[in-house]
Design a protein around this motif. Structure first.
Motif, PDB file in Angstrom:
ATOM      1  N   VAL A 222       0.696  -1.421  -0.046  1.00 11.15           N
ATOM      2  CA  VAL A 222       0.140   0.006  -0.093  1.00 11.15           C
ATOM      3  C   VAL A 222       0.766   1.206   0.040  1.00 11.15           C
ATOM      4  O   VAL A 222       1.758   1.242   0.894  1.00 11.15           O
ATOM      5  CB  VAL A 222      -0.759   0.100   1.378  1.00 11.15           C
ATOM      6  N   HIS A 224       1.284   5.254   0.207  1.00 10.05           N
ATOM      7  CA  HIS A 224       0.852   6.540   0.732  1.00 10.05           C
ATOM      8  C   HIS A 224       1.533   7.798   0.260  1.00 10.05           C
ATOM      9  O   HIS A 224       2.635   7.956   0.368  1.00 10.05           O
ATOM     10  CB  HIS A 224       0.771   6.557   2.292  1.00 10.05           C
ATOM     11  N   ILE A 229      -3.948   7.080  -1.818  1.00  7.62           N
ATOM     12  CA  ILE A 229      -3.734   5.641  -1.375  1.00  7.62           C
ATOM     13  C   ILE A 229      -3.718   4.949  -2.543  1.00  7.62           C
ATOM     14  O   ILE A 229      -4.676   4.845  -3.226  1.00  7.62           O
ATOM     15  CB  ILE A 229      -4.272   5.084  -0.263  1.00  7.62           C
ATOM     16  N   ALA A 231      -2.917   0.675  -4.052  1.00  6.17           N
ATOM     17  CA  ALA A 231      -2.335  -0.947  -3.316  1.00  6.17           C
ATOM     18  C   ALA A 231      -2.495  -1.653  -4.570  1.00  6.17           C
ATOM     19  O   ALA A 231      -2.960  -1.742  -5.764  1.00  6.17           O
ATOM     20  CB  ALA A 231      -3.683  -0.986  -2.433  1.00  6.17           C
ATOM     21  N   VAL A 260      -7.875  -1.248   5.694  1.00  6.92           N
ATOM     22  CA  VAL A 260      -6.307  -0.825   5.732  1.00  6.92           C
ATOM     23  C   VAL A 260      -6.134   0.742   5.424  1.00  6.92           C
ATOM     24  O   VAL A 260      -5.093   1.168   5.558  1.00  6.92           O
ATOM     25  CB  VAL A 260      -5.853  -1.640   4.501  1.00  6.92           C
ATOM     26  N   THR A 264      -3.546   2.588   7.481  1.00  6.25           N
ATOM     27  CA  THR A 264      -2.255   3.136   6.430  1.00  6.25           C
ATOM     28  C   THR A 264      -2.263   4.873   7.050  1.00  6.25           C
ATOM     29  O   THR A 264      -1.225   5.336   7.200  1.00  6.25           O
ATOM     30  CB  THR A 264      -2.542   3.289   5.278  1.00  6.25           C
ATOM     31  N   ARG A 265      -3.426   5.524   6.845  1.00  6.51           N
ATOM     32  CA  ARG A 265      -3.385   6.822   7.369  1.00  6.51           C
ATOM     33  C   ARG A 265      -2.777   7.159   8.738  1.00  6.51           C
ATOM     34  O   ARG A 265      -2.322   8.094   9.024  1.00  6.51           O
ATOM     35  CB  ARG A 265      -4.806   7.432   6.937  1.00  6.51           C
ATOM     36  N   PHE A 278       3.630   0.854   2.341  1.00 11.79           N
ATOM     37  CA  PHE A 278       3.363   0.058   3.653  1.00 11.79           C
ATOM     38  C   PHE A 278       3.107  -1.476   3.112  1.00 11.79           C
ATOM     39  O   PHE A 278       2.468  -1.741   2.275  1.00 11.79           O
ATOM     40  CB  PHE A 278       2.135   0.473   4.293  1.00 11.79           C
ATOM     41  N   PHE A 289       0.025  -5.036  10.058  1.00 17.03           N
ATOM     42  CA  PHE A 289       1.048  -4.523   9.695  1.00 17.03           C
ATOM     43  C   PHE A 289       2.449  -4.835   9.798  1.00 17.03           C
ATOM     44  O   PHE A 289       2.864  -5.547  10.951  1.00 17.03           O
ATOM     45  CB  PHE A 289       1.192  -3.068  10.204  1.00 17.03           C
ATOM     46  N   ALA A 292       6.745  -0.428   7.006  1.00 19.60           N
ATOM     47  CA  ALA A 292       6.793   0.998   6.258  1.00 19.60           C
ATOM     48  C   ALA A 292       8.046   0.995   5.496  1.00 19.60           C
ATOM     49  O   ALA A 292       9.074   1.362   6.298  1.00 19.60           O
ATOM     50  CB  ALA A 292       6.174   2.028   6.817  1.00 19.60           C
TER      51      ALA A 292
END
Length: 338
Positions: A222, A224, A229, A231, A260, A264-265, A278, A289, A292
């Motif tokens: 993913v 960011h 975002i 993926a 997700v 992520t955020r 990520f 997780f 990152a």
């Protein structure tokens, strides 16, 4: 095998060659503030970003360890250019030319490492591509209530693996999986998945990460980009397949599940990451997780999934940061950008 990961470092098939091409020349230096990429000459992501910015009429500079730099009261200059945004890519002090005197080589390495670790303080512009390491990432994720694998870091894997309540173990490097033994020539030390009983015979001289193996429904990479975002679903046989057997890897651009997106955020905000890739496992709908990667590449994933959406998003992100930093277009917008 009693030395985990390290056995890979002498294997020529696991080498990644980032040395400059013979006769390669760096583009000229822009005369105005612009985006600056701290990167090697061979970096497909920076190639794509600079091409996209050029189509928008925005000049940019690719700077390396041989680019003149100055830190003054007003910030940071590369060859006289003040960055409107700075993106640190795969640039390491170990890429500097070798010196026959080891003390000189280590002094130069330490000086570059000190500067790169303090760019946020001196750049006077947004800095991408820097951030906390794995242990900080996992601690923050746990504090946020995001599931992570059970993890130990040890110099006694044969003794401490019993702390993990799992039948299979993932062993991986605490820092990068690529070791730059010579400038531009990287040796891979990729993660290994092994039965826990096998680890009982391991020894090592450097801190090693051991994690529980989490059975999962799928794996997601993913990206960011300051709120945007993207993926990819990744299906692979072994962790090293991405580098050593790409035909055995399936990559699919996919929608991002809402759990997700939220994870992520929240992680990006808590870790102060404007950009990062990520890695998540999805187990019964819940994201787990893994880590990152603040310099995570994406062009290989795009090629495998037949898309350029992430590149377009990254170019737009840099363009927005450039304009917010007072940068302007230096020539008419190319019709190719429309």
């Amino acid at each position: 095998m009693t030395q985990p990961l390290e056995w890979q470092l002498g294997d020529q098939s696991r080498m990644i060659d980032l040395r400059p091409s013979a006769g390669g020349e760096r583009a000229g230096t822009p005369a105005v503030p612009c985006p600056v990429f701290l990167a090697r000459e061979r970096d497909p992501e920076v190639d794509a970003l600079q091409a996209g910015l050029w189509r928008l009429g925005i000049p940019s500079l690719r700077a390396g360890l041989d680019t003149p730099l100055l830190v003054d009261a007003d910030g940071l200059l590369f060859d006289g250019v003040r960055p409107t945004v700075l993106w640190v890519r795969h640039l390491s002090p170990r890429a500097a030319p070798e010196h026959p005197v080891s003390a000189v080589r280590r002094y130069r390495n330490d000086a570059w490492r000190a500067l790169l670790s303090q760019l946020d303080a001196v750049a006077a512009a947004p800095v991408l591509g820097t951030g906390p390491g794995l242990l900080r990432q996992l601690a923050v994720a746990r504090d946020l209530g995001i599931r992570v694998p059970e993890t130990v870091v040890t110099t006694r894997p044969g003794t401490d693996v019993v702390r993990l309540r799992t039948s299979r173990v993932v062993a991986k490097a605490l820092d990068s999986h690529a070791v730059e033994a010579a400038p531009g020539l990287l040796a891979g030390a990729f993660a290994q998945i092994v039965p826990r009983d096998e680890v009982l015979g391991w020894t090592c001289q450097a801190p090693l990460v051991l994690q529980e193996y989490v059975s999962h429904d799928c794996e997601l990479r993913v990206y960011h980009l300051r709120g945007e975002i993207h993926a990819f679903r990744v299906v692979k046989g072994m962790p090293e397949s991405l580098w050593l057997d790409e035909d055995a890897v399936q990559v699919i651009a996919c929608p991002v599940p809402e759990p997700v997106v939220n994870a992520t955020r929240r992680l990006a905000e808590a870790l102060g990451l404007g950009y990062a890739a990520f890695d998540f496992l999805i187990r019964q709908g819940e994201p787990v997780f893994l880590e990152a990667n603040v310099t995570g590449d994406w062009r290989w994933f795009e090629r495998r999934a037949d898309t350029r959406a992430l590149t377009r998003g990254a170019v737009k992100m840099i363009a927005r940061l450039h304009r917010a930093g007072g940068g302007t277009r230096q020539r008419p917008l190319s019709f190719l950008a429309l």
